[in-house]
Design an enzyme around this catalytic site. Structure first.
Site, PDB file in Angstrom:
ATOM      1  N   LYS A   1      10.586  21.465  55.677  1.00 19.53           N
ATOM      2  CA  LYS A   1      11.394  21.945  56.795  1.00 19.53           C
ATOM      3  C   LYS A   1      11.486  20.928  57.937  1.00 19.53           C
ATOM      4  O   LYS A   1      10.918  21.103  58.998  1.00 19.53           O
ATOM      5  CB  LYS A   1      10.825  23.266  57.299  1.00 19.53           C
ATOM      6  CG  LYS A   1      10.949  24.376  56.260  1.00 19.53           C
ATOM      7  CD  LYS A   1      10.279  25.653  56.701  1.00 19.53           C
ATOM      8  CE  LYS A   1       8.821  25.703  56.313  1.00 19.53           C
ATOM      9  NZ  LYS A   1       8.120  26.932  56.605  1.00 19.53           N
TER      10      LYS A   1
ATOM     11  N   GLY B   1       1.601  27.653  55.245  1.00 19.82           N
ATOM     12  CA  GLY B   1       1.348  28.454  54.049  1.00 19.82           C
ATOM     13  C   GLY B   1       1.209  27.612  52.802  1.00 19.82           C
ATOM     14  O   GLY B   1       0.246  27.761  52.040  1.00 19.82           O
TER      15      GLY B   1
ATOM     16  N   ARG C   1      -5.933  36.612  54.161  1.00 10.10           N
ATOM     17  CA  ARG C   1      -5.546  37.112  55.489  1.00 10.10           C
ATOM     18  C   ARG C   1      -6.228  38.433  55.829  1.00 10.10           C
ATOM     19  O   ARG C   1      -6.489  38.700  56.996  1.00 10.10           O
ATOM     20  CB  ARG C   1      -4.032  37.289  55.564  1.00 10.10           C
ATOM     21  CG  ARG C   1      -3.333  35.958  55.722  1.00 10.10           C
ATOM     22  CD  ARG C   1      -1.871  36.146  55.971  1.00 10.10           C
ATOM     23  NE  ARG C   1      -1.272  34.911  56.451  1.00 10.10           N
ATOM     24  CZ  ARG C   1       0.001  34.602  56.286  1.00 10.10           C
ATOM     25  NH1 ARG C   1       0.806  35.437  55.663  1.00 10.10           N
ATOM     26  NH2 ARG C   1       0.475  33.473  56.765  1.00 10.10           N
TER      27      ARG C   1
ATOM     28  N   GLY D   1       3.529  28.773  61.222  1.00 12.60           N
ATOM     29  CA  GLY D   1       4.570  28.742  62.247  1.00 12.60           C
ATOM     30  C   GLY D   1       3.974  28.831  63.643  1.00 12.60           C
ATOM     31  O   GLY D   1       4.325  28.055  64.540  1.00 12.60           O
TER      32      GLY D   1
HETATM   33  P1  ADP Z   1       4.097  24.603  54.889  1.00 15.61           P
HETATM   34  O1  ADP Z   1       4.352  25.954  54.232  1.00 15.61           O
HETATM   35  O2  ADP Z   1       2.741  24.084  54.593  1.00 15.61           O
HETATM   36  O3  ADP Z   1       4.451  24.603  56.344  1.00 15.61           O
HETATM   37  P2  ADP Z   1       6.694  23.639  54.074  1.00 15.61           P
HETATM   38  O4  ADP Z   1       7.102  25.059  53.803  1.00 15.61           O
HETATM   39  O5  ADP Z   1       7.353  22.915  55.173  1.00 15.61           O
HETATM   40  O6  ADP Z   1       5.107  23.554  54.222  1.00 15.61           O
HETATM   41  O7  ADP Z   1       6.955  22.751  52.798  1.00 15.61           O
HETATM   42  C1  ADP Z   1       6.471  23.084  51.536  1.00 15.61           C
HETATM   43  C2  ADP Z   1       7.498  22.790  50.486  1.00 15.61           C
HETATM   44  O8  ADP Z   1       7.915  21.437  50.586  1.00 15.61           O
HETATM   45  C3  ADP Z   1       6.983  22.974  49.099  1.00 15.61           C
HETATM   46  O9  ADP Z   1       7.701  24.016  48.484  1.00 15.61           O
HETATM   47  C4  ADP Z   1       7.230  21.638  48.421  1.00 15.61           C
HETATM   48  O10 ADP Z   1       7.714  21.758  47.104  1.00 15.61           O
HETATM   49  C5  ADP Z   1       8.299  21.041  49.303  1.00 15.61           C
HETATM   50  N1  ADP Z   1       8.364  19.575  49.190  1.00 15.61           N
HETATM   51  C6  ADP Z   1       7.396  18.693  49.404  1.00 15.61           C
HETATM   52  N2  ADP Z   1       7.818  17.445  49.143  1.00 15.61           N
HETATM   53  C7  ADP Z   1       9.102  17.549  48.768  1.00 15.61           C
HETATM   54  C8  ADP Z   1      10.101  16.610  48.350  1.00 15.61           C
HETATM   55  N3  ADP Z   1       9.841  15.302  48.266  1.00 15.61           N
HETATM   56  N4  ADP Z   1      11.332  17.089  48.049  1.00 15.61           N
HETATM   57  C9  ADP Z   1      11.586  18.408  48.108  1.00 15.61           C
HETATM   58  N5  ADP Z   1      10.696  19.335  48.485  1.00 15.61           N
HETATM   59  C10 ADP Z   1       9.463  18.920  48.798  1.00 15.61           C
HETATM   60 MG    MG Z   2       6.116  26.906  53.586  1.00 23.88          MG
END
Ligand code: ADP
Ligand code: MG
Length: 394
Positions: free
Chosen positions: A198, A350, A36, A373
């Site tokens: 999420k 992230g 970043r 976000g």
């Molecule tokens: P990003 O940061 O890319 O937007 P998120 O924060 O929404 O993504 O999601 C990332 C998290 O989702 C990771 O910590 C990962 O462990 C979790 N995750 C992915 N698949 C699963 C699953 N099947 N069950 C629980 N957690 C999961």
């Molecule tokens: Mg995340």
């Protein structure tokens, strides 16, 4: 309406207050990943070439309006100094007499950093007093913290009210990449891959993307809620019960439109989400006590097959619990596949970016967003307060 650009702002020999997103991971008092910081260099270097005196503002972590010694910006100022090859003066004050003095003595081509903006509760409250205090230090404001544009905080939307303002070069670059995903002439087939954890945060973006994409691939925790909506017994998997009806409605909408949604068929399951002592494959109902932690090989192959022909791919959210090596396979294999396809690929989020980096293919992607976000809100078609604040009549 459009926003003001950096090249249209008179910054020559001016005192320039720049909001950047240096919310970087720290480890033992040092910056662990400076992506970043590097992303903001084009703007800072441009301003230095223009002989600006730079006051650089950033937040770090979530101190929630209180001083937190672990979240001071000293290691960040140090890394910025190393990268710019210019001394970066640092104050322990967010604002106040010490900051004023530091800025008064600042000469063209010099850089200073006040303390973590979020140490002051006024930052997240978008306090006009705080914004005016910062504005009083400078002649112009440059907003280059793409990752916080979806927030109305004093150091972005607030500052823009009190000074001639423009978007920085990183913000331009992000908007250009994401804007091309919103454009009519996006290179088709256009595919979105959505995973992660999420679900409730991301159903809005799924809904907004559905009419625009040709293919939507769901994996990770995101897919669980959709599989539950289709009647599959998900055992103890992460499922957002309150979102099942909404997921069912989205599946119905997709079926009625031309958009194809694909869900994993086989899942890697385990009793524990953070350890891989036991794992198995499930193609049907998941036994109570077990959780889906990754997509299985058949799903990896099916996803790869479907995505191969895409012209454009947007990916947000890992396809499994990729932090555990044994559950990272789906995410890593798909990341590698994308790096070999000819599609133009945008990665946002992230954890998604971390996963692509872990797969060693970050440099093969078309664009990597510095703010998940903000990127999702923008793709959803929502207004970004930090960007709205920079708007000018055309
Ligand atoms: P990003 O940061 O890319 O937007 P998120 O924060 O929404 O993504 O999601 C990332 C998290 O989702 C990771 O910590 C990962 O462990 C979790 N995750 C992915 N698949 C699963 C699953 N099947 N069950 C629980 N957690 C999961
Ligand atoms: Mg995340």
């Amino acid at each position: 309406m459009t926003h003001k650009r950096l090249i249209d702002l008179d910054v020559k020999k001016k005192k320039v207050i720049v909001r950047v997103d240096f919310n970087v991971p720290l480890q033992e008092g040092r910056v662990r990943d400076d992506t970043r910081i590097r992303a903001a260099l084009p703007t800072l270097e441009y301003l230095l070439r223009e002989q600006g005196s730079l006051i650089v503002l950033s937040h770090l972590g979530r101190p929630k309006g209180k001083i937190n010694d672990d979240l001071r910006l000293d290691p960040v100022a140090q890394r910025l100094s190393d990268l710019l090859g210019v001394e970066v003066l640092k104050s322990d004050q967010v604002w106040g007499p010490e900051v004023k003095k530091m800025v008064e003595n600042l000469k063209p081509g010099q850089v200073c950093m006040p303390e973590n903006t979020r140490f002051d509760p006024g930052e997240e409250e978008n306090s006009p007093e705080l914004a005016r205090e910062w504005a009083s230090l400078a002649d112009v404001f440059v907003s280059d913290a793409f990752g916080t544009l979806h927030r109305a905080h004093a150091s972005n939307a607030g500052l823009a009210r009190y000074l001639p303002s423009a978007a920085g070069l990183l913000v331009e670059k992000e908007l250009e990449a994401l804007g091309s995903l919103r454009a009519e002439n996006v290179d088709r087939p256009f595919a979105a891959i959505l995973g992660g954890a999420k679900v409730s945060d991301k159903l809005g973006v799924i809904e907004a993307l559905l009419p625009r994409v040709d293919l939507m691939v769901l994996g990770g925790g995101m897919a669980n809620t959709f599989l539950a909506a289709e009647g599959r017994d998900m055992g103890d998997s992460l499922v957002e019960e309150s979102q099942i009806d909404k997921a069912r409605e989205l599946l119905k909408k997709a079926r009625e439109s031309k958009t194809e949604i694909i869900l994993p068929t086989d899942l890697v399951i385990s009793p524990k989400i953070d350890a891989s002592d036991e794992k198995s494959i499930s193609e049907d109902a998941i036994t109570p006590g077990w959780k889906a932690v990754d997509i299985g090989q058949k799903s990896i192959d099916a996803f790869r097959e479907k995505l191969q022909a895409a012209g454009t791919i947007f990916w947000n959210g890992p396809l499994g619990v990729f932090e555990v090596d044994d559950f990272a396979r789906g995410t890593i294999e798909i990341a590698r596949a994308l790096s070999e396809f000819s599609a133009w690929t945008v990665i946002g989020g992230g954890d998604s970016v971390a996963a692509v980096e872990a797969a060693g293919v970050a440099d093969k992607m078309g664009h990597i967003c510095t703010g998940g976000g903000a990127a999702l809100k923008y793709l959803e078609g929502k207004e970004l307060p930090g960007l709205k604040a920079l708007e000018v009549e055309e």
